[in-house]
Design an enzyme around this catalytic site. Structure first.
Site, mmCIF file in Angstrom:
data_model
loop_
_atom_site.group_PDB
_atom_site.id
_atom_site.type_symbol
_atom_site.label_atom_id
_atom_site.label_comp_id
_atom_site.label_asym_id
_atom_site.label_seq_id
_atom_site.Cartn_x
_atom_site.Cartn_y
_atom_site.Cartn_z
ATOM 1 N N PHE A 217 123.722 36.756 15.032
ATOM 2 C CA PHE A 217 124.327 37.951 14.452
ATOM 3 C C PHE A 217 125.228 38.727 15.407
ATOM 4 O O PHE A 217 126.006 39.549 14.970
ATOM 5 C CB PHE A 217 123.236 38.889 13.929
ATOM 6 C CG PHE A 217 122.430 38.262 12.840
ATOM 7 C CD1 PHE A 217 122.848 38.350 11.524
ATOM 8 C CD2 PHE A 217 121.281 37.553 13.126
ATOM 9 C CE1 PHE A 217 122.125 37.752 10.504
ATOM 10 C CE2 PHE A 217 120.547 36.948 12.114
ATOM 11 C CZ PHE A 217 120.960 37.042 10.804
ATOM 12 N N ASP B 113 110.654 39.302 15.284
ATOM 13 C CA ASP B 113 111.484 38.187 15.756
ATOM 14 C C ASP B 113 111.268 37.994 17.258
ATOM 15 O O ASP B 113 112.215 37.754 18.003
ATOM 16 C CB ASP B 113 112.960 38.469 15.440
ATOM 17 C CG ASP B 113 113.812 37.196 15.505
ATOM 18 O OD1 ASP B 113 113.232 36.089 15.573
ATOM 19 O OD2 ASP B 113 115.045 37.313 15.496
HETATM 20 N N1 LIG Z 1 121.003 44.338 27.253
HETATM 21 C C1 LIG Z 1 121.262 43.047 27.499
HETATM 22 N N2 LIG Z 1 121.481 42.623 28.761
HETATM 23 C C2 LIG Z 1 121.741 41.321 29.018
HETATM 24 N N3 LIG Z 1 121.784 40.355 28.087
HETATM 25 C C3 LIG Z 1 121.579 40.704 26.811
HETATM 26 C C4 LIG Z 1 121.316 42.062 26.440
HETATM 27 N N4 LIG Z 1 121.131 42.109 25.102
HETATM 28 C C5 LIG Z 1 121.277 40.842 24.654
HETATM 29 N N5 LIG Z 1 121.556 39.983 25.670
HETATM 30 C C6 LIG Z 1 121.774 38.526 25.593
HETATM 31 O O1 LIG Z 1 122.495 38.201 24.432
HETATM 32 C C7 LIG Z 1 121.760 37.275 23.618
HETATM 33 C C8 LIG Z 1 122.007 37.598 22.153
HETATM 34 O O2 LIG Z 1 121.570 38.924 21.865
HETATM 35 P P1 LIG Z 1 120.684 39.253 20.584
HETATM 36 O O3 LIG Z 1 119.438 38.409 20.607
HETATM 37 O O4 LIG Z 1 120.455 40.712 20.524
HETATM 38 O O5 LIG Z 1 121.666 38.767 19.416
HETATM 39 P P2 LIG Z 1 121.311 38.273 17.939
HETATM 40 O O6 LIG Z 1 122.550 37.732 17.327
HETATM 41 O O7 LIG Z 1 120.654 39.413 17.219
HETATM 42 O O8 LIG Z 1 120.286 37.097 18.246
HETATM 43 P P3 LIG Z 1 119.347 36.231 17.288
HETATM 44 O O9 LIG Z 1 120.115 34.999 16.918
HETATM 45 O O10 LIG Z 1 118.208 35.933 18.223
HETATM 46 O O11 LIG Z 1 118.930 37.081 16.142
HETATM 47 C C9 LIG Z 1 120.292 37.431 24.067
HETATM 48 O O12 LIG Z 1 119.559 36.256 23.954
HETATM 49 C C10 LIG Z 1 120.429 37.857 25.519
HETATM 50 O O13 LIG Z 1 120.392 36.740 26.372
#
Ligand SMILES: Nc1ncnc2c1ncn2[C@@H]1O[C@H](COP(=O)(O)OP(=O)(O)OP(=O)(O)O)[C@@H](O)[C@H]1O
Length: 436
Positions: free
Chosen positions: A44, A159
């Protein structure tokens, strides 16, 4: 370095930079943040490392592209904003700022967080050596602390997985990615049809951490789903492999049946999906596995944490209860002899602000239109700078506080009173009104 390779790397760097500029068009917020490099992406969001130019602080910016385009995206985004904006906890990612821009397919939302250096997935698999027992326990203890803060407020993350647990070099762990977080009052709230479909079809990547009540689509679920995931994550840290590595819903169910044996009959009776019930019934019975052996068989490295340690085995067994009502809850987990043995005495912690819970209650039942309306209200436009939004605000809260008017338009009027009420409520330990 050979000239050819140097040239190739330069081209690659140029392409990466252009992609970054394309992904992170921050409009006027570019005066405040300078994107440096892409650091991660999920289903996402895409995340970049950036610098906050006024302080020179390194931050992470997560962009949820066209967050308003579908109800699922809008709900995920609003959940994440509403959980994180008032939370201040050492084991939960810190949200510093939120803003939005108008993209071609709707609103793009940007969440600015403290930058973390790594995530637990990379830590588990980034090294040939097994994870040191000291770190396994340190990470587990911090995960439980963060969850206690959320679960006491009846907020389930839903999650949890190693890539959503961010870790710094000093071993600090923070829970991230609250797009699936939900207020669950542990009462009789039912899944709606949208959610039923969602669990049956989506989120394949997180199947290995999915609790039986979600996997079997039982009528209720609660914060207990996170405790199941804690068991999976703990097991993964020990064996450096996914403990229950399914890749499809039926495959995941079969793995559970193979490893854990059959669910109790009363759990099977609650399954309303005929196909799932049949799959379980037809699979035949198998004796329950012993965790000592399960971990030992799967371990690639030393598994001394589990082997022969009765309290560790008991802790794991209590996390992997099919029946969510029998599964160990967060408070009992923190009191469990294993956790007491391996984590230092932990002081009582602050309560999660009541307004987080109240904000989360609203999110689940909103229509797409209302979700967009709230998202627009909760998140400042990139055209309004952070300082403009904060002028006169001495509370240090995020920018959205000042721009937000929630569904009932109550924020501006009650923002200051609320904190006082929370303090009083904490002091005299009154129950929070369940009707709010
Ligand atoms: N504050 C942060 N500092 C460093 N890296 C981060 C941070 N927030 C997120 N990330 C990196 O970015 C990646 C993706 O972020 P996030 O999991 O929030 O996205 P998502 O699209 O919601 O993921 P998912 O597919 O798991 O639902 C994380 O796995 C992490 O490695």
């Amino acid at each position: 370095m050979p000239a050819k390779k140097e040239g190739f790397n330069r081209v690659l760097d140029g392409l990466k930079k252009r992609q970054l500029q394309h992904d992170f068009k921050l409009e006027r917020a570019a005066e405040t943040y300078e994107p440096i490099q892409n650091i991660g992406s999920g289903a996402f969001g895409i995340v970049c490392e950036a610098v906050e130019t006024s302080s020179n602080d390194k931050v992470a910016i997560k962009k949820v592209a066209h967050a308003s385009a579908t109800p699922t995206l809008a709900r995920r985004t609003l959940r994440e904003i509403r959980v994180l904006r008032y939370i201040d906890h050492p084991n939960i990612v810190t949200l510093r700022d939120i803003f939005r821009t108008q993209g071609p397919l709707g609103i793009d939302v940007f969440l600015v967080m403290d930058l973390m250096q790594n995530n637990l997935h990379h830590i588990i698999y980034g090294n040939e050596e097994p994870l040191d027992e000291y770190y396994i326990n340190k990470f587990l203890g911090q995960l439980l602390r963060g969850l206690e803060y959320l679960h006491v407020a009846s907020i389930a993350h839903r999650d949890l997985k190693p890539s959503n647990l961010l870790v710094n070099q000093d071993g600090t762990l923070r829970i991230a990615d609250f797009g699936m977080a939900k207020f669950t009052d542990n009462s009789s709230r039912k899944h709606d049809d949208e959610e039923h479909c969602y669990y049956m079809t989506q989120h394949v990547a997180t199947l290995p951490y999915r609790a039986p009540e979600l996997l079997f689509v039982l009528p209720e679920h609660s914060t207990a789903v996170d405790m199941w995931a804690v068991g999976c994550i703990f097991g993964e840290m020990v064996i450096r492999n996914e403990l229950l590595p399914g890749r499809s819903v039926p495959g995941q169910i079969k793995i559970l049946l193979t490893v854990l044996g059959h669910p109790p009959q009363h759990v099977i009776d609650e399954i309303r999906c005929e196909r799932t019930r049949k799959l379980i019934q037809d699979y035949g019975t198998k004796a329950d596995g012993e965790w000592d052996d399960i971990m030992h068989c799967k371990a690639r490295g030393a598994d001394q944490i589990v082997r022969g340690n009765c309290d560790t085995i008991d802790f794991v067994k209590q996390l992997f209860q099919y029946d969510a009502t029998k599964r160990i809850n967060i408070q009992d987990a923190l009191r469990h002899p294993y956790i007491q043995r391996v984590t230092p005495q932990m002081a009582a912690q602050k309560k999660c602000p009541f307004r987080v819970k109240r904000d989360m209650m609203h999110v689940e039942d909103l229509s797409h239109q209302d979700l967009i309306k709230l998202m627009t209200q909760d998140v400042r436009s990139a055209e309004n700078t952070y300082n403009e939004m904060h002028s006169g605000d001495s509370t240090g809260s995020t920018s959205s506080d000042m721009s937000a008017e929630d569904t009932s338009g109550e924020y501006p009027h009650i923002a200051q009173h609320e904190q006082k009420m929370e303090d009083v409520a904490t002091q005299i330990s009154i129950c929070e009104p369940s009707s709010l």
